[in-house]
Scaffold this motif. Structure first.
Motif, PDB file in Angstrom:
ATOM      1  N   ALA A   1      30.386  42.761  35.402  1.00  0.00           N
ATOM      2  CA  ALA A   1      31.241  41.807  35.753  1.00  0.00           C
ATOM      3  C   ALA A   1      32.485  42.262  36.486  1.00  0.00           C
ATOM      4  N   ALA A   2      33.256  41.442  37.001  1.00  0.00           N
ATOM      5  CA  ALA A   2      34.488  41.705  37.717  1.00  0.00           C
ATOM      6  C   ALA A   2      35.214  40.459  37.649  1.00  0.00           C
ATOM      7  N   LEU A   3      36.766  40.627  37.484  1.00  0.00           N
ATOM      8  CA  LEU A   3      37.657  39.648  37.464  1.00  0.00           C
ATOM      9  C   LEU A   3      38.804  39.887  38.331  1.00  0.00           C
ATOM     10  N   LEU A   4      39.227  39.064  39.006  1.00  0.00           N
ATOM     11  CA  LEU A   4      40.384  38.973  39.931  1.00  0.00           C
ATOM     12  C   LEU A   4      41.597  38.292  39.166  1.00  0.00           C
ATOM     13  N   ALA A   5      42.544  39.182  38.716  1.00  0.00           N
ATOM     14  CA  ALA A   5      43.801  38.778  37.849  1.00  0.00           C
ATOM     15  C   ALA A   5      44.929  39.259  38.689  1.00  0.00           C
ATOM     16  N   GLY A   6      46.241  38.968  37.977  1.00  0.00           N
ATOM     17  CA  GLY A   6      47.505  39.216  38.507  1.00  0.00           C
ATOM     18  C   GLY A   6      48.311  38.246  39.252  1.00  0.00           C
ATOM     19  N   SER A   7      49.243  38.510  39.974  1.00  0.00           N
ATOM     20  CA  SER A   7      50.006  37.540  40.497  1.00  0.00           C
ATOM     21  C   SER A   7      49.468  36.522  41.678  1.00  0.00           C
ATOM     22  N   VAL A   8      47.994  36.805  42.212  1.00  0.00           N
ATOM     23  CA  VAL A   8      47.470  36.043  43.199  1.00  0.00           C
ATOM     24  C   VAL A   8      46.817  35.006  42.285  1.00  0.00           C
ATOM     25  N   VAL A   9      46.486  35.061  41.003  1.00  0.00           N
ATOM     26  CA  VAL A   9      45.700  34.005  40.336  1.00  0.00           C
ATOM     27  C   VAL A   9      46.775  33.361  39.844  1.00  0.00           C
ATOM     28  N   ARG A  10      47.913  33.802  39.543  1.00  0.00           N
ATOM     29  CA  ARG A  10      49.094  32.914  38.934  1.00  0.00           C
ATOM     30  C   ARG A  10      49.760  32.107  40.129  1.00  0.00           C
ATOM     31  N   GLY A  11      49.447  32.442  41.244  1.00  0.00           N
ATOM     32  CA  GLY A  11      50.092  31.715  42.402  1.00  0.00           C
ATOM     33  C   GLY A  11      51.598  32.191  42.600  1.00  0.00           C
ATOM     34  N   GLU A  12      51.862  33.444  42.174  1.00  0.00           N
ATOM     35  CA  GLU A  12      53.412  34.108  41.990  1.00  0.00           C
ATOM     36  C   GLU A  12      53.290  35.164  42.905  1.00  0.00           C
ATOM     37  N   GLN A  13      52.313  35.346  44.023  1.00  0.00           N
ATOM     38  CA  GLN A  13      52.236  36.539  44.682  1.00  0.00           C
ATOM     39  C   GLN A  13      53.484  36.493  45.703  1.00  0.00           C
ATOM     40  N   THR A  14      53.729  37.964  46.251  1.00  0.00           N
ATOM     41  CA  THR A  14      54.754  38.024  47.051  1.00  0.00           C
ATOM     42  C   THR A  14      54.094  38.763  48.482  1.00  0.00           C
ATOM     43  N   ALA A  15      54.961  39.232  49.355  1.00  0.00           N
ATOM     44  CA  ALA A  15      54.461  39.625  50.623  1.00  0.00           C
ATOM     45  C   ALA A  15      53.977  41.181  50.115  1.00  0.00           C
ATOM     46  N   THR A  16      54.438  41.760  49.037  1.00  0.00           N
ATOM     47  CA  THR A  16      53.932  43.310  48.701  1.00  0.00           C
ATOM     48  C   THR A  16      52.890  43.159  47.473  1.00  0.00           C
ATOM     49  N   SER A  17      52.430  41.952  47.052  1.00  0.00           N
ATOM     50  CA  SER A  17      51.545  41.633  45.890  1.00  0.00           C
ATOM     51  C   SER A  17      50.050  42.410  46.412  1.00  0.00           C
ATOM     52  N   ASP A  18      49.492  42.863  45.254  1.00  0.00           N
ATOM     53  CA  ASP A  18      48.364  43.548  45.352  1.00  0.00           C
ATOM     54  C   ASP A  18      47.097  42.750  44.836  1.00  0.00           C
ATOM     55  N   LEU A  19      45.750  43.116  44.691  1.00  0.00           N
ATOM     56  CA  LEU A  19      44.991  42.317  44.024  1.00  0.00           C
ATOM     57  C   LEU A  19      44.483  43.257  42.693  1.00  0.00           C
ATOM     58  N   ASP A  20      44.614  42.761  41.671  1.00  0.00           N
ATOM     59  CA  ASP A  20      44.203  43.363  40.385  1.00  0.00           C
ATOM     60  C   ASP A  20      42.718  43.040  40.137  1.00  0.00           C
ATOM     61  N   ILE A  21      42.009  43.978  40.184  1.00  0.00           N
ATOM     62  CA  ILE A  21      40.506  43.604  39.593  1.00  0.00           C
ATOM     63  C   ILE A  21      40.000  44.309  38.441  1.00  0.00           C
ATOM     64  N   VAL A  22      39.569  43.754  37.642  1.00  0.00           N
ATOM     65  CA  VAL A  22      39.061  44.442  36.480  1.00  0.00           C
ATOM     66  C   VAL A  22      37.639  44.408  36.527  1.00  0.00           C
ATOM     67  N   VAL A  23      37.012  45.575  36.455  1.00  0.00           N
ATOM     68  CA  VAL A  23      35.506  45.814  36.814  1.00  0.00           C
ATOM     69  C   VAL A  23      34.856  46.226  35.272  1.00  0.00           C
ATOM     70  N   PHE A  24      33.725  45.798  35.057  1.00  0.00           N
ATOM     71  CA  PHE A  24      32.907  46.132  33.742  1.00  0.00           C
ATOM     72  C   PHE A  24      31.851  46.895  34.303  1.00  0.00           C
ATOM     73  N   ASP A  25      31.572  47.970  33.981  1.00  0.00           N
ATOM     74  CA  ASP A  25      30.450  48.614  34.563  1.00  0.00           C
ATOM     75  C   ASP A  25      29.838  49.721  33.398  1.00  0.00           C
ATOM     76  N   ASP A  26      28.686  49.317  32.884  1.00  0.00           N
ATOM     77  CA  ASP A  26      28.142  50.100  31.904  1.00  0.00           C
ATOM     78  C   ASP A  26      27.754  51.587  32.225  1.00  0.00           C
ATOM     79  N   LYS A  27      27.716  51.913  33.654  1.00  0.00           N
ATOM     80  CA  LYS A  27      27.342  53.349  33.995  1.00  0.00           C
ATOM     81  C   LYS A  27      28.389  54.164  34.094  1.00  0.00           C
ATOM     82  N   VAL A  28      29.628  53.855  33.873  1.00  0.00           N
ATOM     83  CA  VAL A  28      30.815  54.812  33.886  1.00  0.00           C
ATOM     84  C   VAL A  28      31.221  55.103  32.574  1.00  0.00           C
ATOM     85  N   GLU A  29      31.366  56.540  32.430  1.00  0.00           N
ATOM     86  CA  GLU A  29      31.384  57.250  31.097  1.00  0.00           C
ATOM     87  C   GLU A  29      32.753  56.749  30.429  1.00  0.00           C
ATOM     88  N   SER A  30      34.003  56.742  31.186  1.00  0.00           N
ATOM     89  CA  SER A  30      35.138  56.398  30.657  1.00  0.00           C
ATOM     90  C   SER A  30      36.065  55.599  31.698  1.00  0.00           C
TER      91      SER A  30
END
Length: 241
Positions: free
Chosen positions: A25-54
């Motif tokens: 799974a993957a989710l897009l979060a942060g200011s772009v989702v809340r409609g609060e982005q600015t010229a310097t906003s980034d994309l915050d993405i949360v990734v769930f991958d059972d193959k990563v060890e930590s």
């Protein structure tokens, strides 16, 4: 702001397809989702991958966007949920709760429900001893500000006071706290009137050097718990190691 680049969700979807095609799974979060982005906003993405060890985080620039990824397996996120709640700053639970689904193999609903429940519960209540210690620390910083005649030192004393006042009023009212820009956001979520007076008090000091509103604000939040504390405060006396 670059108006020719991809929209946030489209850029995030392409990024996940290219970098994490087999994630659960993957989710897009942060200011772009809340409609609060600015010229310097980034994309915050949360990734769930059972193959990563930590768990790890990594930064990219892709599709004309700065991208910050927070990568977890299907158990590591639980530890981060717990740690965030213990420090009363629920960064990951908030990202998961507000996040827009980019991809999902069927695990997102359960993880979102966990995040929503934690956010609803709020942080653990402060003990009487913790409140006493925080009263003492806030009093100490307040005394430093009242007695100071050094502008350079006052700038940093007020930084300490801003964090201490915001933490005290929120934690004694069982609310989440913030950091950086989230200080004001957390206060607004709790009480917009108080947040406005908080900003005004510190703005007045930074513009004019006037300390009165900060002093009054500190006394206001301390008053229900006995006011300023110095005489009689003790820590460690009689404790066994």
């Amino acid at each position: 702001m670059n108006e020719t680049r991809l929209q946030p969700l489209e850029a995030a979807s392409r990024f996940i397809a290219a970098k994490f095609p087999n994630c659960q799974a993957a989710l897009l979060a942060g200011s772009v989702v809340r409609g609060e982005q600015t010229a310097t906003s980034d994309l915050d993405i949360v990734v769930f991958d059972d193959k990563v060890e930590s768990a790890y985080r990594e930064s990219f620039i892709d599709y004309d966007w700065p991208i910050e990824v927070f990568v977890h397996n299907l158990s590591s996120y639980k530890d981060f949920f717990k740690l965030d709640c213990e420090r009363a700053r629920p960064s990951l639970p908030r990202m998961v709760s507000e996040g827009l689904v980019i991809s999902d193999s069927g695990v997102v609903r359960t993880i979102k429900d966990e995040a929503d429940e934690l956010l609803k519960q709020g942080p653990a209540m402060w003990s009487e001893k913790t409140i006493e210690t925080k009263r003492y620390m806030l009093t100490d910083a307040l005394d430093d500000l009242i007695g100071s005649t050094n502008r350079a030192e006052e700038l940093f004393i007020t930084n300490t006071l801003a964090n201490a006042i915001h933490e005290f009023v929120l934690r004694t009212n069982d609310q989440w706290v913030g950091e950086s820009k989230w200080v004001v956001r957390a206060l607004n979520d709790y009480d917009e009137d108080f947040a406005g007076r908080f900003v005004q008090a510190f703005d007045m000091f930074y513009r004019t050097g006037a300390k009165g509103e900060i002093i009054n604000l500190a006394d206001e939040v301390l008053q229900p718990y006995g006011g300023r504390l110095f005489e009689g405060y003790s820590m460690g006396k009689g404790d066994r190691i």
